[in-house]
Motif scaffolding. Structure first.
Motif, PDB file in Angstrom:
ATOM      1  N   CYS A 124      39.131 -33.434  -0.375  1.00 54.37           N
ATOM      2  CA  CYS A 124      40.128 -32.649   0.362  1.00 54.37           C
ATOM      3  C   CYS A 124      40.465 -31.354  -0.366  1.00 54.37           C
ATOM      4  CB  CYS A 124      41.366 -33.492   0.608  1.00 54.37           C
ATOM      5  SG  CYS A 124      41.038 -34.915   1.665  1.00 54.37           S
ATOM      6  N   LEU A 125      39.426 -30.585  -0.616  1.00 57.15           N
ATOM      7  CA  LEU A 125      39.532 -29.256  -1.206  1.00 57.15           C
ATOM      8  C   LEU A 125      38.640 -28.323  -0.406  1.00 57.15           C
ATOM      9  CD1 LEU A 125      39.205 -30.101  -5.021  1.00 57.15           C
ATOM     10  CD2 LEU A 125      41.318 -29.560  -3.801  1.00 57.15           C
ATOM     11  N   SER A 126      38.874 -27.024  -0.540  1.00 59.18           N
ATOM     12  CA  SER A 126      37.963 -26.056   0.066  1.00 59.18           C
ATOM     13  C   SER A 126      37.890 -24.837  -0.834  1.00 59.18           C
ATOM     14  CB  SER A 126      38.426 -25.653   1.471  1.00 59.18           C
ATOM     15  OG  SER A 126      39.619 -24.894   1.414  1.00 59.18           O
ATOM     16  N   SER A 127      36.836 -24.064  -0.681  1.00 59.05           N
ATOM     17  CA  SER A 127      36.651 -22.854  -1.484  1.00 59.05           C
ATOM     18  C   SER A 127      36.300 -21.692  -0.578  1.00 59.05           C
ATOM     19  CB  SER A 127      35.532 -23.046  -2.516  1.00 59.05           C
ATOM     20  OG  SER A 127      35.931 -23.918  -3.547  1.00 59.05           O
ATOM     21  N   MET A 128      36.537 -20.502  -1.063  1.00 57.56           N
ATOM     22  CA  MET A 128      36.068 -19.293  -0.400  1.00 57.56           C
ATOM     23  C   MET A 128      34.833 -18.804  -1.145  1.00 57.56           C
ATOM     24  SD  MET A 128      39.505 -17.188   0.670  1.00 57.56           S
ATOM     25  CE  MET A 128      40.246 -17.183  -0.950  1.00 57.56           C
ATOM     26  N   CYS A 129      33.755 -18.627  -0.426  1.00 55.52           N
ATOM     27  CA  CYS A 129      32.491 -18.208  -1.035  1.00 55.52           C
ATOM     28  C   CYS A 129      32.080 -16.856  -0.460  1.00 55.52           C
ATOM     29  CB  CYS A 129      31.413 -19.254  -0.779  1.00 55.52           C
ATOM     30  SG  CYS A 129      29.784 -18.805  -1.448  1.00 55.52           S
ATOM     31  N   TYR A 130      31.630 -15.966  -1.347  1.00 51.06           N
ATOM     32  CA  TYR A 130      31.291 -14.596  -0.950  1.00 51.06           C
ATOM     33  C   TYR A 130      29.798 -14.315  -1.109  1.00 51.06           C
ATOM     34  CZ  TYR A 130      36.331 -13.829  -1.045  1.00 51.06           C
ATOM     35  OH  TYR A 130      37.685 -13.894  -0.800  1.00 51.06           O
ATOM     36  N   ASP A 131      28.979 -15.357  -1.119  1.00 47.32           N
ATOM     37  CA  ASP A 131      27.532 -15.162  -1.266  1.00 47.32           C
ATOM     38  C   ASP A 131      26.910 -14.912   0.106  1.00 47.32           C
ATOM     39  OD1 ASP A 131      24.759 -15.370  -1.721  1.00 47.32           O
ATOM     40  OD2 ASP A 131      25.084 -16.728  -3.413  1.00 47.32           O
ATOM     41  N   SER A 132      26.396 -13.721   0.319  1.00 48.37           N
ATOM     42  CA  SER A 132      25.845 -13.338   1.627  1.00 48.37           C
ATOM     43  C   SER A 132      24.524 -14.030   1.926  1.00 48.37           C
ATOM     44  CB  SER A 132      25.657 -11.819   1.690  1.00 48.37           C
ATOM     45  OG  SER A 132      24.779 -11.386   0.660  1.00 48.37           O
ATOM     46  N   ASN A 133      23.938 -14.692   0.935  1.00 45.80           N
ATOM     47  CA  ASN A 133      22.668 -15.397   1.150  1.00 45.80           C
ATOM     48  C   ASN A 133      22.852 -16.779   1.765  1.00 45.80           C
ATOM     49  OD1 ASN A 133      20.883 -13.401  -0.149  1.00 45.80           O
ATOM     50  ND2 ASN A 133      21.964 -13.972  -2.034  1.00 45.80           N
ATOM     51  N   HIS A 134      24.088 -17.240   1.875  1.00 39.32           N
ATOM     52  CA  HIS A 134      24.329 -18.617   2.314  1.00 39.32           C
ATOM     53  C   HIS A 134      24.369 -18.784   3.826  1.00 39.32           C
ATOM     54  CE1 HIS A 134      26.259 -19.941  -1.772  1.00 39.32           C
ATOM     55  NE2 HIS A 134      24.987 -19.597  -1.878  1.00 39.32           N
ATOM     56  N   GLY A 135      24.509 -17.701   4.561  1.00 35.68           N
ATOM     57  CA  GLY A 135      24.491 -17.803   6.016  1.00 35.68           C
ATOM     58  C   GLY A 135      25.813 -18.145   6.659  1.00 35.68           C
ATOM     59  N   HIS A 136      26.887 -18.226   5.873  1.00 39.30           N
ATOM     60  CA  HIS A 136      28.213 -18.475   6.450  1.00 39.30           C
ATOM     61  C   HIS A 136      29.023 -17.191   6.397  1.00 39.30           C
ATOM     62  CE1 HIS A 136      29.859 -18.383   2.387  1.00 39.30           C
ATOM     63  NE2 HIS A 136      29.006 -19.321   2.017  1.00 39.30           N
ATOM     64  N   ALA A 137      30.156 -17.181   7.094  1.00 36.13           N
ATOM     65  CA  ALA A 137      31.066 -16.040   6.999  1.00 36.13           C
ATOM     66  C   ALA A 137      31.488 -15.868   5.548  1.00 36.13           C
ATOM     67  CB  ALA A 137      32.279 -16.272   7.891  1.00 36.13           C
ATOM     68  N   LEU A 138      31.715 -14.631   5.139  1.00 35.82           N
ATOM     69  CA  LEU A 138      32.018 -14.369   3.737  1.00 35.82           C
ATOM     70  C   LEU A 138      33.511 -14.481   3.467  1.00 35.82           C
ATOM     71  CD1 LEU A 138      29.686 -11.347   2.874  1.00 35.82           C
ATOM     72  CD2 LEU A 138      29.232 -13.802   2.765  1.00 35.82           C
ATOM     73  N   GLY A 139      33.850 -15.101   2.350  1.00 33.64           N
ATOM     74  CA  GLY A 139      35.240 -15.178   1.924  1.00 33.64           C
ATOM     75  C   GLY A 139      36.009 -16.221   2.691  1.00 33.64           C
ATOM     76  N   GLY A 140      37.042 -15.765   3.397  1.00 32.14           N
ATOM     77  CA  GLY A 140      37.881 -16.697   4.137  1.00 32.14           C
ATOM     78  C   GLY A 140      37.236 -17.158   5.426  1.00 32.14           C
ATOM     79  N   GLY A 141      38.077 -17.521   6.385  1.00 35.11           N
ATOM     80  CA  GLY A 141      37.541 -18.086   7.626  1.00 35.11           C
ATOM     81  C   GLY A 141      37.711 -19.588   7.636  1.00 35.11           C
ATOM     82  N   ASN A 142      36.935 -20.265   8.478  1.00 36.51           N
ATOM     83  CA  ASN A 142      37.103 -21.719   8.618  1.00 36.51           C
ATOM     84  C   ASN A 142      35.784 -22.479   8.584  1.00 36.51           C
ATOM     85  OD1 ASN A 142      36.121 -20.885  11.121  1.00 36.51           O
ATOM     86  ND2 ASN A 142      37.397 -22.304  12.274  1.00 36.51           N
TER      87      ASN A 142
END
Length: 760
Positions: free
Chosen positions: A458-476
């Motif tokens: 029950c934790l979450s992180s913000m990731c800013y790696d553009s190679n991962h294919g997800h939205a960068l930073g925040g979001g859901n």
């Protein structure tokens, strides 16, 4: 004289600029919205939030001798660093009222930004409720990357006197006099911050004086967007509340609107009053409709489990004592198994296989225990990879790890003996979901475990790696991808296996995915010592009937030591008996677990404790037996306000003891504090019957004597009262009339449920 006149004019002009921001100086320059319960005021020149009044309880929350800022702040990310946008950048503000309950606040003409850049806030009062809804949108942002939006921000919260701050920090915590606690911190920023989804298990907090009134703040985000709630102390000893919202980086957008609403309101009561208000909203959301407990998707053995044994090491130290305890209890016992894996704990993850005692011995021991009715879920960290492992290099794991804005990995040293670090892996990558689901596949299908305990779920992180294919930073994207991971895991496991997947912590958004939540704050003193915060069952008060909670650090032994850690730090006597002066702490943890509706747990259990600590083990078994007879309340029931029962208190010894053996010197820190000797909570079953759980840790009998109104629980004015204890269920008395009286003697260290059964 001319210079003096000019100086005077400048001073007057400066004062004229500041005055609109001062709440009590120019009330005629404020614009208001109000209903029958609350009144909000905004400065008509700046849009500052300057008046927040509880009309029913006659209380102004904001100090009107304050120069107020705006209810928002915005941070933009640029290659040169973070740029802050505040009110100084805006040269134009206007407002409109679409109806008596709604005000629209608009700021534009920001220096240094294009002419389309505009910020709009909409604040609406909920008719006949002491609540307001807050929305914010930003226009003209194309080409910009927003890193943080602070909204709403409420400054200058006055001291309510006898203040309490209640926060659903995982299970829940309460602090008395938060201003004094914050003032003691040596940090530059005197601030509490809780992340959601994460340590904040649901989206609210409450600051209150139960005799006066309270400040209630929440959010209605149903899609798990990343945000923080914070309370800080300013230089004038005023509290500041704010939500820090984290949008995903997307410079192609021209408009950003926070995709949920914040709520600010008032209430009269305590933390449970606030929890009940939040429950009205939270229980209607999809995470409750889709919770695994409500949908009957949780393995039946897990629902029916009477007791957990949380042990570490090879099977003789884990399964053997658990099997013996099951025979002694005569009810289902399950195992939470740490240090079964082939790697060193807290540095060698995820190189779990093969088990340290070998595949054949491991599977054989598990099979034997399962044949005797003991099931085991095994530890595997959900998020971490040891960056000193061979697999880290061979599988190029760093590419799939969480990165911050600067492209740096999030690594942390947990293991105080090896000093090797673990690194956060990104849930948004298919690589990590494939890796972890394959580990679960091996644990359940190859090594025949009954499931997996997923640490740090029950934790979450913000990731800013553009190679991962997800939205960068925040979001859901984090919780969405966790849902994908769980679907992937369960697709590889036959339903016939009845495999359970539990997680650390608790949180509303994880209810549809996790079978049980390990909520360790029952033992907060054991890992954090005696401090300003105390544990409250906030999460259970809101969501008990939607999710199973279990676990604590409650132990009668000193911690074990992993045989794979450095030999030079091995303690002389790992797992020796704790001093008997700490026995009452053990009883308190078990009493809390019982009345708060949790599956009981004992850590580091060994069979000799049945004789060496007979009183404590007998109490544990009593708790398990009584709870098992009252599952309609303590597993499936809804938390309701208990009748007032005045408990005696006693000062006793508290041990603060790491789950690790102490590295050097003294490993136990001792505190003394007064605690109740009788614990209670009330539960309402689906059939509307009431169960009042009582657990005494007193050495003397306790006269239970309380009354309550039948209408407080929606009960008819006649019915019967029963006592459920370890010997079964017995009739106590009948009741008739508006008031229900309960009077009996609870024996020393007694455990029972007072059951109220109305006449049909």
């Amino acid at each position: 004289m001319k210079t003096l006149k000019n100086r005077t004019l400048w001073i007057l002009l400066f004062c004229f600029i500041l005055l609109p921001c001062v709440g009590n100086s120019l009330t005629q320059q404020n614009i208001y919205i109000e209903n029958s319960k609350i009144k909000l005021g905004f400065n008509s020149r700046t849009g500052a939030f300057v008046v927040f009044r509880d009309l029913v309880n006659d209380w102004d929350f904001l100090d009107d001798n304050t120069i107020f800022g705006l209810p928002w702040e915005i941070e933009l990310f640029q290659p040169s660093g973070i740029v802050n946008i505040d009110r100084a950048a805006s040269s134009e503000f206007y407002y409109s009222k679409t109806n008596p309950f709604t005000i629209i606040l608009t700021w534009k003409n920001f220096s240094g930004y294009n002419k389309d850049f505009k910020i709009t806030a909409v604040v609406t009062l909920i008719e006949d409720e002491p609540l307001s809804s807050w929305k914010l949108s930003i226009e003209g942002i194309k080409g910009k990357q927003i890193s943080r939006v602070v909204f709403p921000k409420v400054e200058a919260l006055k001291d309510l006197g006898n203040e309490n701050l209640a926060v659903p920090n995982w299970m829940g915590e309460l602090i008395k006099n938060p201003r004094a606690s914050l003032s003691k911190t040596s940090k530059k920023e005197k601030k509490y911050v809780w992340d959601y989804p994460g340590h904040l298990s649901l989206q609210c907090l409450a600051l209150y004086n139960s005799e006066k009134c309270g400040f209630y703040a929440s959010c209605n985000d149903t899609l798990a967007y990343r945000k923080d709630f914070s309370i800080s102390l300013d230089t004038l000893n005023k509290l500041v509340y704010q939500i820090n919202n984290y949008p995903a980086f997307d410079s192609t957008l021209n408009t950003y609107s926070i995709p949920y609403e914040a709520t600010i309101g008032t209430f009269k009561g305590d933390w449970l009053t606030a929890a009940e208000r939040y429950r009205e909203w939270g229980s209607k959301q999809k995470w409750c409709a889709e919770s695994r407990l409500k949908k009957k998707e949780i393995p039946l053995w897990l629902e029916n489990n009477a007791l957990w044994v949380w042990n570490r090491g090879k099977s003789p130290n884990v399964l053997t004592p658990a099997t013996e305890l099951k025979q002694r209890l005569g009810l289902p016992v399950s195992v939470l198994w740490h240090w079964w894996h082939g790697c060193s704990y807290d540095d060698g993850f995820p190189e779990y296989f093969p088990p340290r005692e070998g595949k054949e011995a491991f599977v054989s021991a598990l099979t034997s225990a399962q044949d005797k009715g003991v099931r085991a879920i095994v530890y595997m960290n959900l998020l971490k990879w040891g960056n000193s492992t061979e697999s880290w290099k061979n599988e190029n794991a760093s590419f799939y790890s969480v990165k911050n804005m600067n492209g740096e990995m999030r690594s942390h040293v947990y293991n105080i003996f090896t000093r090797k670090s673990l690194t956060y892996m990104c849930m948004g990558t298919q690589f990590w979901r494939n890796k972890y689901s394959s580990l679960c596949d091996s644990a359940v299908n190859t090594y025949q475990t009954n499931g997996v305990y997923m640490d740090q779920t029950c934790l979450s992180s913000m990731c800013y790696d553009s190679n991962h294919g997800h939205a960068l930073g925040g979001g859901n994207y984090w919780v969405k991808n966790f849902g994908e991971l769980m679907r992937q895991i369960r697709s590889k496991v036959s339903q016939e296996k009845q495999s359970a997947f539990a997680g650390e912590g608790c949180g509303e958004v994880w209810l549809p995915y996790v079978d049980a939540f390990l909520t360790l704050q029952v033992s907060r003193e054991r890992y954090a010592g005696v401090g300003d915060w105390e544990t409250i069952p906030f999460f259970q008060a809101v969501y008990h009937q939607y999710g199973i909670t279990f676990g604590n650090y409650s132990s009668l032994l000193t911690p074990p030591y992993d045989e794979l850690w450095p030999k030079e730090f091995t303690p002389k006597e790992p797992q020796k008996l704790l001093d008997s002066c700490f026995n009452k702490q053990f009883l308190m943890e078990q009493a809390r677990s019982f009345v708060w509706g949790m599956q009981p747990t004992i850590a580091n259990y060994q069979s000799f404790l049945a004789s060496e600590r007979k009183v404590e083990i007998d109490y544990l078994l009593k708790v398990a037996k009584v709870r098992y007879l009252g599952l309609k309340y303590l597993l499936y029931g809804k938390f309701v306000r208990p009748p007032y029962i005045l408990s005696p208190e006693e000062e006793f010894n508290i041990s603060k003891l790491s789950i690790y053996a102490g590295r050097t010197g003294k490993s136990i820190t001792t505190f003394q504090k007064k605690y109740p000797l009788v614990y209670s909570a009330a539960w309402q079953a689906d059939d509307k019957q009431i169960g009042i759980a009582l657990a005494s840790i007193n050495n003397s009998p306790f006269d239970v004597n309380f009354k309550f109104k039948a209408e407080d629980y929606g009960l008819p004015t006649s019915g019967k009262i029963f006592i459920i204890d370890a010997d079964g269920k017995r009739f106590l008395t009948a009741y008739a009339g508006e008031n229900i009286y309960v009077n009996f003697t609870l024996q020393p260290k007694g455990v029972c449920i007072v059951e109220i059964v109305p006449d049909i």
